[in-house]
Enzyme design. Structure first.
Site, PDB file in Angstrom:
ATOM      1  N   SER A 148       0.724  -1.271   0.243  1.00  0.00           N
ATOM      2  CA  SER A 148       0.309   0.197   0.259  1.00  0.00           C
ATOM      3  C   SER A 148       0.526   1.088   0.069  1.00  0.00           C
ATOM      4  O   SER A 148       1.968   1.292  -0.742  1.00  0.00           O
ATOM      5  CB  SER A 148      -0.494   0.107   1.082  1.00  0.00           C
ATOM      6  N   LYS A 158      -1.171  -9.275  -0.153  1.00  0.00           N
ATOM      7  CA  LYS A 158      -2.241  -9.612   0.275  1.00  0.00           C
ATOM      8  C   LYS A 158      -3.548 -10.622  -0.804  1.00  0.00           C
ATOM      9  O   LYS A 158      -3.590 -10.623  -2.054  1.00  0.00           O
ATOM     10  CB  LYS A 158      -3.840  -8.297  -0.394  1.00  0.00           C
TER      11      LYS A 158
END
Length: 545
Positions: A148, A158
């Site tokens: 991120s 993720k």
């Protein structure tokens, strides 16, 4: 925290990550599974770490990708896996490692054409698009390689199951435990196909993530209104994966949109330093957004996304909007402009502004308050119980015009385009629309503090119960509610929230740092906020004792 002298300024050369050193460590350093910090651990947004700290190395990615393959086998997930990647240096390396394992396990992997970067929301949208109308067999899922907005030396991983959103705790706990089993045996049961062979194998298919996302935008945003208005728009991808999206969106819909920064460099040398002097591509930080803020008088509206484009930053001629302010204005506008939406309400994490509570009451819509983490919104967006889900860290998504889900993960470009639609159709930018809310409900003051906390304090805070809380007044008012479980779904907060009539505070431990995050808000003024903060920090001190 004091503001660092480099905050808002471009980094010096010696602040830049040494990419060759980062790559060497990724491939040649090995984690020690007996050291807890070096094991696979999923926080609210996946596993994150750095190769320099033995927390994100090739062995981690081999192990966790094999664990995902094991999970797919157990759950009978036999459709394609959409594999996305952002612009961090370690992301490219981890992308290759993941592809080696996925293909060796016979997983059909869909990757972007021409090795393009892939934003988190386009992966979520691709999963939902593939799975629409499918039940049982053939369902797709996804992996996004991204930390991120974390600094350039970090990497992240993720997993998004077939529902398209972040995996819930049961899933990530299973995957992490399985990955650590693999690590503890030296990854002896991990299947690997050499990258060159993997790329040439029949298990890899190129997929145009950008085209699917861009072509579908009229289902969720009034693109015609934005184009017809001619409003002057600017976007800074902050060196991230949204760059190819913005290029395609501007061309496809004829927007008056200027991409003010097309640079992609894994050192992120063009991003101004954050409050603490670190390079952090946080589009909700005025320090990291300093270069775009300098241009705000040249455009009607400007915006930015973080490297994997799951967050948004909105700049009006008045400056960078506080995420809570924009989300409140967005919720108010959306429910007034989407007449085909089902009867669902507003979803917010419990540390998001109380202004949304007032908006929900005014709209006669239910409010669903959940713990921190976008994963909690997934079933509500799928079912329509929530038409809009948001969190204070500038993450949100909402339903299409017809009430079907667009994405079940945070979607930065979507919220940026919504700001443009709001400006085009209301003849007022989102900051002006937020001011109208404050005229009706007052202007809340919101701030997050970070308090030092060792492992034992964080553990105690995670397991705290209402009976353990000895605070009776907050900011001079009687405490009206003490929450350790979220009202919307009854899930544990992993901390607590204390409410009074005119304000509240919430405290929860960080999953990655030796701190507790303390969120505070007052619907009175700065002085009252300080009083709430004093009470909150006094409580934290007693907890530390």
């Amino acid at each position: 925290m004091a503001v660092h002298p480099k905050a808002g300024l471009l980094p010096d050369f010696d602040q830049l990550v040494r990419v060759p050193e980062l790559m060497r460590a990724y491939y040649t350093e090995f984690p020690d599974p007996s050291v807890p910090e070096e094991r696979v651990s999923f926080g609210t947004s996946g596993h994150r770490g750095s190769s320099l700290l033995h927390t994100f190395n090739e062995e981690h990615i081999y192990a966790v990708t094999q664990a995902v393959c094991d999970y797919r086998a157990v759950k009978g997930i036999d459709g394609p896996l959409f594999l996305g990647v952002d612009t961090h240096a370690l992301s490219a390396a981890a992308f290759g490692s993941a592809l080696e394992v996925l293909t060796a396990n016979g997983v059909q992997v869909y990757i972007a054409k021409d090795d393009a970067y892939t934003a988190t929301p386009v992966v979520s949208h691709a999963i939902l698009s593939w799975n629409a109308g499918r039940v049982g067999s053939g369902l797709a899922d996804g992996i996004i390689i991204t930390p991120s907005h974390n600094p350039p030396a970090d990497g992240g991983f993720k997993y998004n199951p077939p529902h398209g959103g972040p995996a819930d705790t049961d899933v990530t706990s299973w995957i992490a435990a399985r990955a650590n089993e693999h690590l503890s045996t030296g990854n002896r049961d991990v299947q690997i196909m050499h990258l060159r062979a993997a790329r040439k194998s029949s298990f890899v298919t190129e997929y145009d993530f950008t085209a699917r996302y861009v072509e579908d935008l009229p289902k969720v945003i009034d693109m015609e209104a934005i184009a017809a208005s001619g409003i002057r728009l600017a976007v800074d991808p902050l060196g991230g994966a949204s760059l190819p999206l913005w290029e395609a969106i501007a061309d496809r819909y004829g927007l008056n949109l200027t991409i003010v920064n097309r640079e992609v460099d894994p050192t992120f040398r063009f991003v101004t330093c954050d409050k603490d002097g670190k390079i952090r591509m946080d589009c909700s930080s005025p320090y990291a957004m300093n270069r775009l803020l300098d241009l705000r008088d040249s455009y009607d509206l400007s915006f930015a996304c973080d490297p994997d484009a799951d967050r948004h930053g909105i700049v009006t001629p008045r400056g960078l909007m506080n995420p809570n302010h924009y989300l409140s204005a967005a919720a108010s506008y959306l429910f007034r402009s989407r007449d085909r939406w089902p009867g669902g309400g507003i979803g917010k994490t419990l540390v998001t502004s109380g202004m949304l509570d007032h908006v929900a009451v005014e709209l006669h819509k239910p409010l669903v308050e959940v713990p921190v983490g976008f994963k909690w919104f997934v079933p509500y967006l799928q079912s329509g119980r929530c038409c809009f889900g948001c969190e204070e860290s500038a993450g949100a998504s909402f339903l299409c015009f017809d009430g079907t889900p667009w994405s079940t993960d945070k979607d930065g470009p979507l919220l940026c385009l919504l700001a443009a639609e709001m400006t085009a159709r209301e003849q007022a930018d989102p900051s002006q629309q937020y001011e109208r809310l404050t005229e009706r409900f007052g202007a809340p003051v919101y701030q997050r503090l970070d308090a030092p906390a060792d492992a034992e304090t964080r553990r105690r805070l995670t397991s705290i119960q209402p009976g353990d809380v000895d605070i009776r007044t907050l900011g001079g008012e009687p405490v009206t509610e003490i929450l350790t479980h979220a009202p919307g779904n009854g899930a544990p907060i992993g901390g607590l929230k204390v409410c009074a009539e005119s304000g509240w505070f919430a405290a929860r431990p960080s999953g990655t740092e030796a701190i507790c995050k303390v969120y505070t808000e007052s619907f009175r003024d700065e002085e009252h906020l300080k009083s709430i903060q004093n009470d909150a920090l006094a409580f934290m001190s007693r907890l530390l004792a």
